[in-house]
Design a protein around this motif. Structure first.
Motif, mmCIF file in Angstrom:
data_model
loop_
_atom_site.group_PDB
_atom_site.id
_atom_site.type_symbol
_atom_site.label_atom_id
_atom_site.label_comp_id
_atom_site.label_asym_id
_atom_site.label_seq_id
_atom_site.Cartn_x
_atom_site.Cartn_y
_atom_site.Cartn_z
ATOM 1 N N ALA A 1 0.965 -1.039 -0.077
ATOM 2 C CA ALA A 1 0.181 -0.044 -0.088
ATOM 3 C C ALA A 1 0.952 1.134 -0.034
ATOM 4 C CB ALA A 1 -1.043 0.019 1.297
ATOM 5 N N ALA A 2 2.129 1.151 0.828
ATOM 6 C CA ALA A 2 2.955 2.482 0.751
ATOM 7 C C ALA A 2 3.486 2.579 -0.406
ATOM 8 C CB ALA A 2 3.924 2.224 1.683
ATOM 9 N N LEU A 3 3.989 1.452 -1.348
ATOM 10 C CA LEU A 3 4.588 1.498 -2.562
ATOM 11 C C LEU A 3 3.401 2.056 -3.491
ATOM 12 C CD1 LEU A 3 6.656 -1.433 -2.698
ATOM 13 C CD2 LEU A 3 7.453 0.748 -2.583
ATOM 14 N N LEU A 4 2.325 1.820 -3.580
ATOM 15 C CA LEU A 4 1.204 2.270 -4.536
ATOM 16 C C LEU A 4 1.010 3.655 -3.922
ATOM 17 C CD1 LEU A 4 -0.940 -1.142 -4.557
ATOM 18 C CD2 LEU A 4 0.541 -0.260 -6.504
ATOM 19 N N ALA A 5 0.995 4.018 -3.009
ATOM 20 C CA ALA A 5 0.681 5.580 -2.514
ATOM 21 C C ALA A 5 1.577 6.132 -3.096
ATOM 22 C CB ALA A 5 0.509 5.599 -1.150
#
Length: 111
Positions: A105-109
């Protein structure tokens, strides 16, 4: 007290794959990837674990020449313990499912 056998590497046939080094539980095989390897006889415990991974069958088990003293036996045990500690420290820790979701999720954000 004498070890019945030790490993010997035919250095002329060795291709330097380092598989035997990874297999040795007491770090008795020295060398580097891409270079020939050799067995330090006084460190070898004669366990035969280096034979199966060798792709060119350049390792032979021969009768031990030197005396297997209590000091050498203790030193082999210590090398084995240090090797296990070193391998345990270098193990890759896998993240749990929830951690992986958070990382993703952090990478996609970031996009």
């Amino acid at each position: 007290m004498k070890r019945p056998t030790v490993a010997v590497i035919d250095e002329a046939a060795c291709i330097g794959c380092a598989r035997c080094i990874d297999a040795c539980p007491v770090d008795a095989i020295v060398g580097a990837q891409g270079y020939l390897h050799t067995v330090v006889e006084s460190w070898c415990i004669g366990c035969d674990l280096c034979l199966p991974p060798c792709p060119v069958d350049c390792i032979e088990i021969v009768p031990a020449q030197g005396e297997w003293t209590p000091a050498l036996k203790r030193a082999a045990g210590e090398r084995g313990r240090r090797r296990q500690q070193r391998l345990a420290q270098s193990e890759v820790r896998s993240h749990g499912a929830e951690e992986r979701k958070n990382i993703l999720a952090a990478l996609l954000a970031r996009k």
